[in-house]
Scaffold this active site. Structure first.
Site, short mmCIF file in Angstrom:
data_model
loop_
_atom_site.label_atom_id
_atom_site.label_comp_id
_atom_site.label_asym_id
_atom_site.label_seq_id
_atom_site.Cartn_x
_atom_site.Cartn_y
_atom_site.Cartn_z
N LYS A 13 45.20 45.02 1.83
CA LYS A 13 45.43 43.82 2.64
C LYS A 13 44.53 43.81 3.87
O LYS A 13 43.89 42.80 4.17
CB LYS A 13 46.90 43.77 3.13
CG LYS A 13 47.93 43.78 2.02
CD LYS A 13 49.33 43.63 2.58
CE LYS A 13 49.84 44.83 3.35
NZ LYS A 13 50.10 46.03 2.55
N ARG A 85 57.25 40.72 5.41
CA ARG A 85 57.54 41.81 4.49
C ARG A 85 58.99 41.76 4.02
O ARG A 85 59.45 42.68 3.36
CB ARG A 85 57.33 43.14 5.22
CG ARG A 85 55.98 43.79 4.93
CD ARG A 85 55.87 45.02 5.81
NE ARG A 85 55.07 46.06 5.29
CZ ARG A 85 53.85 46.37 5.72
NH1 ARG A 85 53.28 45.64 6.65
NH2 ARG A 85 53.20 47.39 5.23
N ARG A 118 43.72 58.60 2.64
CA ARG A 118 43.29 57.76 3.77
C ARG A 118 43.28 58.55 5.07
O ARG A 118 44.17 59.34 5.34
CB ARG A 118 44.23 56.56 3.89
CG ARG A 118 43.89 55.67 5.08
CD ARG A 118 44.47 54.31 4.95
NE ARG A 118 45.91 54.28 5.16
CZ ARG A 118 46.64 53.16 5.08
NH1 ARG A 118 46.06 52.02 4.78
NH2 ARG A 118 47.93 53.19 5.29
N ARG A 151 47.57 59.17 9.16
CA ARG A 151 48.73 58.47 9.69
C ARG A 151 49.98 59.18 9.20
O ARG A 151 50.06 59.55 8.02
CB ARG A 151 48.73 57.02 9.16
CG ARG A 151 47.97 56.07 10.02
CD ARG A 151 47.76 54.73 9.37
NE ARG A 151 48.97 54.08 8.86
CZ ARG A 151 48.99 52.84 8.36
NH1 ARG A 151 47.88 52.12 8.34
NH2 ARG A 151 50.10 52.31 7.90
N ARG A 162 58.08 54.20 1.76
CA ARG A 162 57.44 52.88 1.89
C ARG A 162 57.48 52.12 0.56
O ARG A 162 57.64 50.91 0.54
CB ARG A 162 56.00 53.03 2.37
CG ARG A 162 55.93 53.38 3.85
CD ARG A 162 54.59 53.95 4.22
NE ARG A 162 53.57 52.94 4.35
CZ ARG A 162 52.27 53.22 4.41
NH1 ARG A 162 51.86 54.47 4.36
NH2 ARG A 162 51.38 52.26 4.54
P1 AMP Z 1 50.82 48.70 7.67
O1 AMP Z 1 49.82 49.02 8.73
O2 AMP Z 1 50.77 47.25 7.23
O3 AMP Z 1 50.76 49.65 6.50
O4 AMP Z 1 52.28 48.89 8.34
C1 AMP Z 1 52.69 50.15 8.83
C2 AMP Z 1 54.16 50.15 9.16
O5 AMP Z 1 54.44 49.19 10.18
C3 AMP Z 1 55.10 49.78 8.02
O6 AMP Z 1 55.36 50.87 7.15
C4 AMP Z 1 56.35 49.36 8.82
O7 AMP Z 1 57.02 50.49 9.33
C5 AMP Z 1 55.72 48.61 10.00
N1 AMP Z 1 55.53 47.18 9.67
C6 AMP Z 1 54.36 46.55 9.41
N2 AMP Z 1 54.55 45.25 9.15
C7 AMP Z 1 55.89 45.05 9.23
C8 AMP Z 1 56.73 43.91 9.03
N3 AMP Z 1 56.22 42.72 8.69
N4 AMP Z 1 58.06 44.07 9.20
C9 AMP Z 1 58.59 45.27 9.55
N5 AMP Z 1 57.87 46.38 9.73
C10 AMP Z 1 56.53 46.28 9.58
#
Ligand code: AMP
Length: 206
Positions: A13, A85, A118, A151, A162
């Site tokens: 994404k 999400r 990653r 991370r 996740r």
């Molecule tokens: P990402 O960088 O998109 O992989 O997001 C990393 C983490 O941020 C996720 O595993 C969630 O803990 C949190 N997160 C990201 N986007 C959302 C969302 N739309 N709603 C809730 N938590 C989020």
């Protein structure tokens, strides 16, 4: 255009959003990035958010929704990466009148390999992969020379969590937008170049 990029963790994404931003100067907003920025500030709120993120859980809907809405309030066109999400989040942004949703579809086996390899730089802005996109100098970011780290939510236990969250809470969002007939699927197991070409074709931006 108001675009959402949806998909499992590691489906690419962020890469697609970054490519569209670079080529078309579209404003791109990553919910995860926004949350990581809050965590980096080490505020009371940031510390609370960190607990959810490190375990691979979602940060509560109302907080993320408010934060995202505030960021796009004055924008006419944008890409949302990693938001919504959950169906609750999707319903809460009905007033934004999203134009299109790109669903990056990729088998779980492939994304797990992507996530476990990653690495990100300490500044948090640049992403590498041990096998597919290694830095020139081992463990160091090519661009800002900071150290590369993993991370915490890319650790195996958090990755498993996740995916559980993704299947139970995020996948229904795909059906939500399918019913609204604005969702388009892209085979995201292809190379980043091919994925990007497919996205541009859908958006008629070739
Ligand atoms: P990402 O960088 O998109 O992989 O997001 C990393 C983490 O941020 C996720 O595993 C969630 O803990 C949190 N997160 C990201 N986007 C959302 C969302 N739309 N709603 C809730 N938590 C989020």
């Amino acid at each position: 255009m108001k675009l959402i990029v949806l998909g499992a963790p590691g489906s690419g994404k962020g890469t697609v959003a970054e490519q569209l931003h670079q080529e078309f100067k579209l404003f791109s907003l990553s919910a995860g990035e926004l949350l990581r920025e809050e965590v980096a500030k080490n505020t009371t709120l940031g510390k609370e958010i960190k607990k959810y993120m490190e375990k691979g859980n979602l940060v509560p809907d109302t907080f993320v929704t408010e934060m995202v809405k505030l960021e796009v309030k004055t924008k006419k066109e944008y890409i949302l990466d990693g938001f919504p999400r959950s169906v609750e989040q999707a319903k809460a942004i009905a007033d934004l009148k999203i134009t299109k949703v790109i669903y990056l579809d990729v088998p779980e086996k492939i994304v797990i390999e992507r996530l476990s390899g990653r690495r990100i730089c300490k500044a948090g802005k640049h992403t590498y992969h041990l096998k597919y996109l290694p830095p020139k100098k081992k463990g160091i970011c090519d661009k800002d020379k900071t150290r590369l780290i993993q991370r915490k939510d890319d650790y195996p236990k958090a990755i498993r969590e996740r995916f559980k969250v993704y299947h139970h809470i995020t996948q229904p969002v795909i059906h939500f937008y399918q019913r609204k007939k604005i969702l388009q699927r892209v085979d995201a197991s292809q190379s980043p170049e091919k994925v990007y070409a497919a996205v541009k074709k859908i958006l008629r931006m070739k």
